[in-house]
Scaffold this motif. Structure first.
Motif, PDB file in Angstrom:
ATOM      1  N   HIS A   1      -2.922  -8.167  -0.092  1.00 33.47           N
ATOM      2  CA  HIS A   1      -2.455  -6.826   0.250  1.00 33.47           C
ATOM      3  C   HIS A   1      -1.632  -6.876   1.535  1.00 33.47           C
ATOM      4  CE1 HIS A   1      -4.493  -4.034  -2.487  1.00 33.47           C
ATOM      5  NE2 HIS A   1      -5.540  -4.853  -2.462  1.00 33.47           N
TER       6      HIS A   1
ATOM      7  N   ARG B   1       0.821  -1.216   0.000  1.00 31.52           N
ATOM      8  CA  ARG B   1       0.000   0.000   0.000  1.00 31.52           C
ATOM      9  C   ARG B   1       0.854   1.266   0.000  1.00 31.52           C
ATOM     10  NH1 ARG B   1      -2.395  -3.005   4.259  1.00 31.52           N
ATOM     11  NH2 ARG B   1      -4.253  -4.168   3.617  1.00 31.52           N
TER      12      ARG B   1
ATOM     13  N   SER C   1      -3.078   2.565  -2.437  1.00 34.23           N
ATOM     14  CA  SER C   1      -2.845   2.779  -1.015  1.00 34.23           C
ATOM     15  C   SER C   1      -3.946   2.187  -0.137  1.00 34.23           C
ATOM     16  CB  SER C   1      -2.713   4.273  -0.711  1.00 34.23           C
ATOM     17  OG  SER C   1      -3.862   4.973  -1.147  1.00 34.23           O
ATOM     18  N   GLU C   2      -5.045   1.777  -0.744  1.00 32.60           N
ATOM     19  CA  GLU C   2      -6.130   1.117  -0.025  1.00 32.60           C
ATOM     20  C   GLU C   2      -6.436  -0.213  -0.708  1.00 32.60           C
ATOM     21  OE1 GLU C   2      -9.402   3.776  -0.034  1.00 32.60           O
ATOM     22  OE2 GLU C   2      -8.447   5.251   1.273  1.00 32.60           O
TER      23      GLU C   2
END
Length: 243
Positions: free
Chosen positions: A223, A207, A212-213
């Motif tokens: 992730h 991220r 980033s999300e």
């Protein structure tokens, strides 16, 4: 660092075993091990202003959506009416700013590389950055000794998400006795994730870049917050030997 490459036809997808320990990590660079994403957007803004372009929210959204592509491609898409001489000038601005205040390694990268290397894991690089600027970044951050092979924008024929981008890297790893199902790709863009999927390789997305999300079309389990979380991710998934 080895950069020799060959032009292959890609590896056939196979039903890889998903229980074998990871022996090699294939690393993206920008936004993954080097904290260059936000800095890159700043350089884009400076390039726009110095050439009389307005740096708009739409331009930034476009740049974020295609981040991970070669710099020249990003500039052409963000400034479609710019001449080749202007694009070349903008690329010069990026290079100058990198020399004057180069982006640094993401927090925890050095310790993570050292720790995983102590477990016998080796590292390679798969990047759309050119090899000359990459050399400067890696040497400046004292990271260059960690990587046994580099596939850069100017040393391979294909680019992510094309699965053939892995051809020369996987050939080198095969010579070291490492199979594809003993490899992990770590990156920060959709192209990284798609490249791993296209090859059938385990892939994790950090991220610290444009994604980033958590993304709805990338499983949450794929992730991690940053490169520094990689050892914990490998341990959670029983993919590395105990320290």
């Amino acid at each position: 660092m080895m950069r020799a490459c060959y032009k292959g036809n890609g590896s056939d997808k196979r039903g890889f075993s998903m229980s074998r320990h990871i022996k090699a990590v294939l690393c993206d660079v920008d936004g993954t091990i080097i904290d260059s994403f936000r800095y890159g957007l700043q350089k884009l803004s400076i390039s726009a202003e110095q050439h009389g372009y307005a740096y708009t929210d739409d331009m930034e959204r476009l740049a974020v959506s295609i981040w991970g592509s070669p710099l020249k491609s990003i500039l052409h898409q963000c400034f479609p009416d710019a001449s080749e001489s202007v694009i070349s000038s903008m690329m010069g601005i990026f290079s100058r700013l990198d020399r004057e205040a180069a982006p640094t390694a993401i927090e925890g990268v050095h310790a993570t590389l050292e720790f995983l290397a102590s477990l016998g894991i080796i590292f390679t690089i798969i990047t759309s950055r050119d090899s000359e600027s990459l050399d400067g970044l890696l040497k400046g951050e004292k990271l260059d000794h960690h990587f046994c092979h580099i596939a850069a924008e100017d040393t391979v024929e294909h680019r992510k998400p094309d699965r053939r981008v892995f051809d020369c890297t996987m050939r080198l790893l095969a010579e070291k006795g490492i199979d594809p199902d003993e490899c992990l790709l770590i990156g920060d863009t959709y192209d990284d994730f798609r490249a791993g999927q296209n090859f059938g390789m385990r892939t994790v997305i950090v991220r610290t870049g444009p994604l980033s999300e958590d993304q709805p079309d990338i499983p949450a389990a794929n992730h991690i917050s940053s490169f520094a979380e990689l050892p914990a991710w490998l341990a959670r998934n029983n993919l590395c030997v105990a320290a």
